[in-house]
Enzyme design. Structure first.
Site, PDB file in Angstrom:
ATOM      1  CB  CYS A  92      -0.911   0.006   1.216  1.00 53.16           C
ATOM      2  SG  CYS A  92      -0.028   0.149   2.781  1.00 53.16           S
TER       3      CYS A  92
ATOM      4  CB  CYS B 133       3.692  -0.588   2.666  1.00 53.85           C
ATOM      5  SG  CYS B 133       2.310  -1.332   3.548  1.00 53.85           S
TER       6      CYS B 133
END
Length: 76
Positions: free
Chosen positions: A11, A14
């Site tokens: 994501c 991240c």
């Protein structure tokens, strides 16, 4: 050499945490290996239920937060 693992499925948070970790290591002058862990079973093996997770040398430091480079330096 320190080993940093970013736990997450890829994501945006991240990706940002990984970039911040790299920046923290560079500014601290510490050699690190950064590994992204995207396998959900491996992530759950760390006891992490929220991502992103930050693991330094095998120890979970934070879960569900995007730390700034300055905050990450404290763990290096």
């Amino acid at each position: 050499m320190k080993k940093i693992q970013i736990l997450g499925t890829g994501c945006a948070k991240c990706v940002k945490l990984a970039a911040n970790a790299e920046q923290a290591a560079k500014s601290a002058g510490i050699e690190v290996e950064i590994q992204k862990v995207t396998d959900i079973k491996e992530i759950m093996g760390y006891g992490v239920m929220m991502t992103p997770g930050l693991v330094v040398d095998g120890v979970v430091k934070t879960v569900g937060k995007v730390l700034s480079p300055e905050e990450i330096k404290k763990f290096l």
